[in-house]
Design a protein around this motif. Structure first.
Motif: not given
Length: 144
Positions: A107-123
């Motif tokens: 999280v970058d509080e000054a820039a008001r940004k959150a950075f999230a890892a995203m992973t899509a996994t098949a069945q």
């Protein structure tokens, strides 16, 4: 210091969906992408995949639902600021169930940004998409 209108580091959400014929058909209609790998069974039988695949951006779109669920759970109002280093690791076939894991890493509080890892996994347990999602978070009315 934790800012209440930013999601905390480690916050996560999960979204699971089976990608259907209808999903792919509607997505093709909305975007105008009627490429044969998405809509032509016969064409794809002669290709290495052997069957139709979902649009990569449709799979990426599933991450948006995970982001929205995370924001809702934490009382965060945010918009997508962009995606970094998105990679499509393998196709998603019609009828497959995809699980998106979405985790705030920074999280970058000054820039008001959150950075999230995203992973899509098949069945089958194989990852089909990875990347980083950047959220721009709005403070509540009247906050600094």
């Amino acid at each position: 210091m934790t800012v209440p209108w930013l999601p905390p580091v480690g916050a996560s959400s999960v979204f699971r969906k089976t990608v259907t014929e209808s999903d792919v058909g509607l997505f093709a209609g909305i975007t105008g992408d009627f490429a044969p790998q998405h809509v032509d069974d016969e064409y794809m039988r002669s290709r290495p995949q052997g069957r139709r695949i979902a649009h990569g951006v449709l799979t990426l779109g599933l991450t948006s639902t995970a982001a929205a669920r995370l924001c809702d759970a934490h009382g965060v109002t945010a918009v997508s600021y962009g995606y970094d280093r998105v990679r499509f690791l393998r196709p998603v076939y019609l009828g497959e169930t995809v699980t998106v894991d979405y985790v705030v890493e920074r999280v970058d509080e000054a820039a008001r940004k959150a950075f999230a890892a995203m992973t899509a996994t098949a069945q089958d347990g194989e990852r089909c998409l990875v990347g980083t999602h950047v959220l721009y978070c709005y403070p509540p009315e009247g906050a600094a």
